[in-house]
Design a protein around this motif. Structure first.
Motif, PDB file in Angstrom:
ATOM      1  N   ARG A 171       1.337   5.463   1.745  1.00 45.14           N
ATOM      2  CA  ARG A 171       0.482   5.611   2.834  1.00 45.14           C
ATOM      3  C   ARG A 171      -0.762   6.362   2.533  1.00 45.14           C
ATOM      4  O   ARG A 171      -1.580   6.556   3.234  1.00 45.14           O
ATOM      5  N   LYS A 172      -0.940   6.974   1.366  1.00 46.66           N
ATOM      6  CA  LYS A 172      -2.039   8.047   1.010  1.00 46.66           C
ATOM      7  C   LYS A 172      -2.054   8.941   2.230  1.00 46.66           C
ATOM      8  O   LYS A 172      -3.257   9.220   2.594  1.00 46.66           O
ATOM      9  N   ALA A 173      -1.016   9.386   2.658  1.00 52.78           N
ATOM     10  CA  ALA A 173      -1.098  10.532   3.677  1.00 52.78           C
ATOM     11  C   ALA A 173      -1.126  12.042   2.976  1.00 52.78           C
ATOM     12  O   ALA A 173      -1.358  12.911   3.807  1.00 52.78           O
ATOM     13  N   ILE A 174      -0.980  11.899   1.749  1.00 52.80           N
ATOM     14  CA  ILE A 174      -1.120  13.335   0.843  1.00 52.80           C
ATOM     15  C   ILE A 174      -2.384  13.311   0.338  1.00 52.80           C
ATOM     16  O   ILE A 174      -3.006  12.520  -0.381  1.00 52.80           O
ATOM     17  N   TYR A 175      -3.123  14.394   0.373  1.00 59.53           N
ATOM     18  CA  TYR A 175      -4.476  14.791  -0.065  1.00 59.53           C
ATOM     19  C   TYR A 175      -4.639  16.078  -0.797  1.00 59.53           C
ATOM     20  O   TYR A 175      -3.903  17.205  -0.289  1.00 59.53           O
TER      21      TYR A 175
ATOM     22  N   SER B 168      -3.873 -12.681   2.940  1.00 64.49           N
ATOM     23  CA  SER B 168      -2.489 -12.019   2.280  1.00 64.49           C
ATOM     24  C   SER B 168      -1.436 -12.197   3.285  1.00 64.49           C
ATOM     25  O   SER B 168      -1.670 -11.740   4.294  1.00 64.49           O
ATOM     26  N   PRO B 169      -0.388 -12.887   3.039  1.00 59.75           N
ATOM     27  CA  PRO B 169       1.038 -12.727   3.762  1.00 59.75           C
ATOM     28  C   PRO B 169       1.628 -11.377   3.898  1.00 59.75           C
ATOM     29  O   PRO B 169       2.866 -11.476   4.346  1.00 59.75           O
ATOM     30  N   ARG B 170       1.168 -10.291   3.138  1.00 60.60           N
ATOM     31  CA  ARG B 170       1.929  -9.123   3.060  1.00 60.60           C
ATOM     32  C   ARG B 170       1.441  -8.064   4.237  1.00 60.60           C
ATOM     33  O   ARG B 170       2.082  -7.811   4.678  1.00 60.60           O
ATOM     34  N   MET B 171       0.179  -7.863   3.986  1.00 59.99           N
ATOM     35  CA  MET B 171      -0.016  -6.687   4.975  1.00 59.99           C
ATOM     36  C   MET B 171      -1.486  -7.022   5.444  1.00 59.99           C
ATOM     37  O   MET B 171      -2.199  -6.040   5.979  1.00 59.99           O
ATOM     38  N   GLY B 172      -2.200  -8.349   5.286  1.00 60.52           N
ATOM     39  CA  GLY B 172      -3.495  -8.290   5.609  1.00 60.52           C
ATOM     40  C   GLY B 172      -4.098  -7.723   4.464  1.00 60.52           C
ATOM     41  O   GLY B 172      -3.865  -7.564   3.247  1.00 60.52           O
ATOM     42  N   ASP B 173      -5.691  -7.626   4.647  1.00 54.68           N
ATOM     43  CA  ASP B 173      -6.324  -7.359   3.799  1.00 54.68           C
ATOM     44  C   ASP B 173      -7.590  -6.657   4.303  1.00 54.68           C
ATOM     45  O   ASP B 173      -7.959  -6.865   5.246  1.00 54.68           O
ATOM     46  N   ARG B 174      -8.619  -6.324   3.343  1.00 62.02           N
ATOM     47  CA  ARG B 174      -9.876  -5.466   3.745  1.00 62.02           C
ATOM     48  C   ARG B 174     -10.510  -6.733   4.650  1.00 62.02           C
ATOM     49  O   ARG B 174     -10.753  -7.891   3.960  1.00 62.02           O
ATOM     50  N   GLY B 175     -11.206  -6.405   5.710  1.00 64.95           N
ATOM     51  CA  GLY B 175     -11.844  -7.758   6.542  1.00 64.95           C
ATOM     52  C   GLY B 175     -11.142  -8.460   6.966  1.00 64.95           C
ATOM     53  O   GLY B 175     -11.288  -9.624   7.623  1.00 64.95           O
TER      54      GLY B 175
ATOM     55  N   GLY C 248      -4.185  -4.271   4.721  1.00 67.82           N
ATOM     56  CA  GLY C 248      -3.826  -4.067   3.292  1.00 67.82           C
ATOM     57  C   GLY C 248      -2.847  -3.069   3.016  1.00 67.82           C
ATOM     58  O   GLY C 248      -2.517  -2.339   3.911  1.00 67.82           O
ATOM     59  N   PHE C 249      -2.088  -3.185   1.795  1.00 69.66           N
ATOM     60  CA  PHE C 249      -1.067  -2.124   1.581  1.00 69.66           C
ATOM     61  C   PHE C 249      -1.592  -0.664   1.865  1.00 69.66           C
ATOM     62  O   PHE C 249      -2.820  -0.266   1.560  1.00 69.66           O
ATOM     63  N   GLY C 250      -0.859   0.232   2.286  1.00 73.59           N
ATOM     64  CA  GLY C 250      -0.924   1.612   2.687  1.00 73.59           C
ATOM     65  C   GLY C 250      -1.859   1.639   3.601  1.00 73.59           C
ATOM     66  O   GLY C 250      -2.258   3.223   4.098  1.00 73.59           O
ATOM     67  N   THR C 251      -2.470   0.850   4.655  1.00 72.37           N
ATOM     68  CA  THR C 251      -3.262   1.140   5.723  1.00 72.37           C
ATOM     69  C   THR C 251      -2.728   1.033   7.077  1.00 72.37           C
ATOM     70  O   THR C 251      -3.432   1.157   8.013  1.00 72.37           O
ATOM     71  N   LEU C 252      -1.285   0.982   7.128  1.00 73.50           N
ATOM     72  CA  LEU C 252      -0.709   0.822   8.462  1.00 73.50           C
ATOM     73  C   LEU C 252      -0.977   1.943   9.385  1.00 73.50           C
ATOM     74  O   LEU C 252      -0.888   3.068   9.123  1.00 73.50           O
ATOM     75  N   THR C 253      -1.412   1.513  10.523  1.00 75.48           N
ATOM     76  CA  THR C 253      -1.883   2.377  11.530  1.00 75.48           C
ATOM     77  C   THR C 253      -1.401   2.098  12.951  1.00 75.48           C
ATOM     78  O   THR C 253      -1.392   0.928  13.360  1.00 75.48           O
TER      79      THR C 253
END
Ligand code: SF4
Ligand code: SF4
Lengths: 316, 420
Positions: free
Chosen positions: B194-198, A145-152, A233-238
């Motif tokens: 971000r699923k920061a809320i649970y 994915s050119p967006r946010m990567g993916d699982r693995g 992937g989406f929502g996983t930015l760390t």
């Protein structure tokens, strides 16, 4: 002892059931995202060549004059919720390295300079670069994915923020409430010495803040304007534990001109590594603060771009 | 989106995650009729959680004067207007016998879009309709304090003679006590990319993970009750945490037993009762005061159920406010709830005594019969008051409180009556 262990395993199982449910929830919510097109897994032909130039940060401007820019067309992010963006149409990228450090220059038009995120309505300007963490082939058969990567398929993201840049140049390296609200100590106060009194009360108690307690880089002086991150992937930015990227940016005449740089090789396993002579890929995104851009509300390119890193040419 | 059951609406609705109810649910009953707007709850909250920099404007607990007051200003007017969608979403309720179900649809059937459904109907690029209140809207937490609404607000017309007559006052206002509702289907949680809320499985408390939050303000935008707030000083968002250390029993005062949240325990008007609802709403425990007031006796109602988040703070509506306004605010259960409250049953009279008698959360009550002490008629209905004794127990079975319906009275010694 055995009994205790048995109990523990019962607890673990009973805990993991709701966890499983939770995860299926997450997966399902991700099923909401629209399917990416096949085209997204075909990188563009034209590469960005990161030339070897014997130069450094101080003379980076001159070095960038010697390299050809790659113009990247941007569009609104329309796949993952929340969608948005679309106000920035194009980004110009240049790159060079000096055998030790890799430099990228990013330029785009933005009539407003948004370099603060203190009130509810303020959002920052920002730009991001993304690289596959590992060496990969990208094609419709081997999608990435050119967006946010993916699982693995992890990616390394460099995120330059206009407010972080500004904070590099303010005392203490961090802007506070009183920078946005200079009268905050005496608003609505008829005390003859309110400034002194209120300020002292405020400063006499330790700041209680989740952001500070958890040590998030957003909440404190961090001495750099670029955040080094990973995503799968989406929502996983760390945010990474080891921050390795730096930047320098300036806004002039309706244009942002930003340089981000990092050693070619780092000892951090979460960083993409750049070996002269190698080829990898990159992608970009731009956030326009005045439009409320943040997270998935951004201007993106939906294709990976090849990135060629020239070999080091030693002088005889 | 998935389909989940929302018992406030009496139907399934769309939500981005599966239905996954907690084992028990943090909940509270606020008896609006008794609130004196002293703001002790507000200050208890403030001095506990939001006293430092960047939180100046934050009131996780606030008490506002309805109909005009609101913090942030006009929050409910604005959400209702968004939800109304120029009349395309009239937010009707069906309340005929076949639309009702004792367990799954106690108030009837909501036939309109929720904030989640409307966002989808309109093809918005977000989970729920909403907006981010600006600086000015957060600035005056008690604006329009004690400002009444009146049918005859115009000076040229005569003042309403019957303005204070029940069942509805012509000139009216009431206090609305607001905290985060720790919703079963939180819009804040749905909105966060971000699923920061649970939402905690053990007690249903909804929290923002301060490490994962990146200050995107999506929760601020999409919580219809406007209870997550952005902290400029740290660039991330914060919200009511239901005093979770107290709920967990970490405060030594209650010796490991669950303790009511600060705003609840501080309530001077004795309007608040804080406890845990049984997770399975279809099988309420008739001896749990929360379950009894909400599910069984149905005297306490959710705030704006039509939003669709299944909020968990329940209100006994004010007797004197116009029914139309109350139905809009608390749904079609208002008439039944007010009938029951105006002419209280023997059991309700007893349970109401439990409010604010102990800091310990009560999970069970028993009633011991007493003699009849009073008889009257309220709006054509006979009311009999018995001096019953109500006993409240903590979850470990310890008796925490024993109180009679009739308050003990004292006559002071004559010597103490000297006037100078
Ligand atoms: S009231 Fe708002 S902040 Fe609280 S749980 Fe519900 S949606 Fe979230
Ligand atoms: S402390 Fe109780 S009576 Fe006072 S304002 Fe709060 S809810 Fe009302």
């Amino acid at each position: 002892m055995l009994k205790k262990l048995l109990w523990k395993s019962v607890i673990i199982v009973s805990v993991s059931v709701p966890l499983l449910l939770n995860y299926s929830g997450i997966i399902l919510s991700q099923g909401l995202e629209k399917e990416a097109s096949v085209e997204e897994n075909i990188p563009t032909k034209e590469p960005l060549v990161v030339k070897y130039i014997d130069s450094d940060l101080n003379s980076a401007d001159k070095a960038f004059e010697q390299v050809d820019p790659l113009k990247i067309e941007l569009q609104m992010q329309d796949l993952a919720f929340p969608n948005g963006g679309g106000s920035v149409k194009e980004l110009e990228v240049r790159g060079f390295h000096n055998g030790e450090t890799i430099f990228f220059n990013l330029r785009w038009n933005d009539v407003t300079k948004d370099e603060r995120a203190i009130t509810h309505e303020q959002f920052r300007d920002a730009v991001g670069m993304m690289f596959p963490l590992e060496i990969v082939t990208i094609s419709p058969e081997t999608p990435f994915s050119p967006r946010m990567g993916d699982r693995g398929k992890p990616v390394n993201i460099w995120h330059w923020k206009a407010d972080w840049e500004k904070e590099l140049h303010v005392a203490g390296g961090f802007e506070h409430m009183e920078d946005e609200y200079p009268d905050m100590w005496h608003d609505f106060d008829f005390d003859p010495h309110p400034d002194y009194f209120n300020k002292r009360v405020h400063e006499s108690i330790p700041l209680m803040a989740g952001g500070i307690a958890t040590g998030t880089l957003l909440s404190k002086a961090r001495g750099r304007s670029v955040e080094d991150l990973n995503a799968i992937g989406f929502g996983t930015l760390t945010s990474q534990a080891h921050q390795d990227v730096k930047g320098k940016g300036a806004w002039k005449n309706g244009k942002w001109d930003v340089v981000v740089y990092r050693p070619l090789i780092t000892p951090d396993e979460n960083d993409a590594q750049f070996v002269p002579g190698m080829e990898t890929f990159f992608n970009v995104a731009v956030w326009n603060g005045v439009e409320g851009d943040r997270n998935g509300q951004k201007n993106i390119s939906i294709r990976w771009r090849p990135l060629k890193i020239e070999i080091v040419k030693y002088k005889e | 989106m998935t389909l989940v059951h929302n018992w406030h609406l009496g139907r399934t609705m769309e939500y981005p995650y599966f239905e996954s109810r907690p084992k028990q649910q943090f909940a509270a009953v606020f008896n609006i009729n008794r609130c004196i707007a002293c703001q002790t709850c507000t200050m208890a909250h403030k001095s506990t959680w939001t006293y430092s920099k960047g939180q100046e404007y934050m009131w996780w607990n606030n008490v506002e004067t309805k109909p005009y007051g609101g913090y942030p200003q006009f929050w409910d007017h604005k959400i209702l207007q968004l939800l109304w969608d120029n009349g395309n979403n009239p937010m009707e309720w069906y309340t005929s016998a076949e639309d009702m179900d004792e367990k799954k649809a106690p108030y009837g059937l909501y036939n309109g879009d929720t904030i989640f459904e409307l966002a989808k109907t309109k093809g918005l690029n977000q989970m729920a309709v909403g907006y981010i209140p600006d600086d000015k809207e957060w600035r005056f937490p008690n604006i329009y304090e004690d400002t009444a609404a009146s049918e005859k607000i115009n000076y040229e017309t005569e003042a309403a003679k019957e303005s204070s007559e029940l069942p509805e006052h012509k000139r009216w206002f009431f206090y609305l006590q607001r905290i985060c509702n720790h919703c079963t289907y939180p819009a804040c949680l749905a909105a966060c990319p971000r699923k920061a809320i649970y939402k905690r499985k053990e007690d249903g408390i909804v929290l923002i993970d301060q490490k994962r939050c990146r200050g995107y303000r999506k929760c601020v935008e999409q919580c219809p009750y406007k209870k997550p707030m952005y902290r400029g000083e740290t660039r991330i968002s914060e919200k009511c945490i239901a005093c979770y250390p107290r709920i967990e029993g970490k405060d030594p005062i209650t010796k490991g037993r669950r303790m009511e949240a600060r705003c609840m325990a501080a309530c001077v008007g004795k309007i608040r009762l804080n406890g845990l609802l049984t997770g399975d709403y279809k099988n309420p425990d008739p001896k749990n005061p929360m379950d009894w007031l909400i599910h069984i006796h149905k005297v306490a109602l959710p705030l704006y159920p039509q939003f669709g988040t299944e909020p968990n703070v329940y209100y006994i509506p004010p007797r004197w406010a116009p029914r139309g306004y109350l139905r809009q605010m608390f749904g079609p259960g208002v008439d039944e709830a007010l009938d029951k409250y105006a002419a209280p049953s023997r059991e309700l009279m007893a349970v109401l005594q439990l409010f604010r008698t102990t800091q310990t959360m009560l999970s069970r009550f028993e009633i011991e019969d007493g003699e009849k002490i009073y008889e009257s008629e309220v709006m054509g209905k006979k009311v009999e008051v018995y001096n019953d004794t109500v006993i409240g127990y903590a979850s470990d079975g310890t008796e925490m409180v024993r109180i009679k319906v009739e308050e003990p009275t004292w006559e002071s010694d004559e010597k103490r009556m000297i006037t100078y």
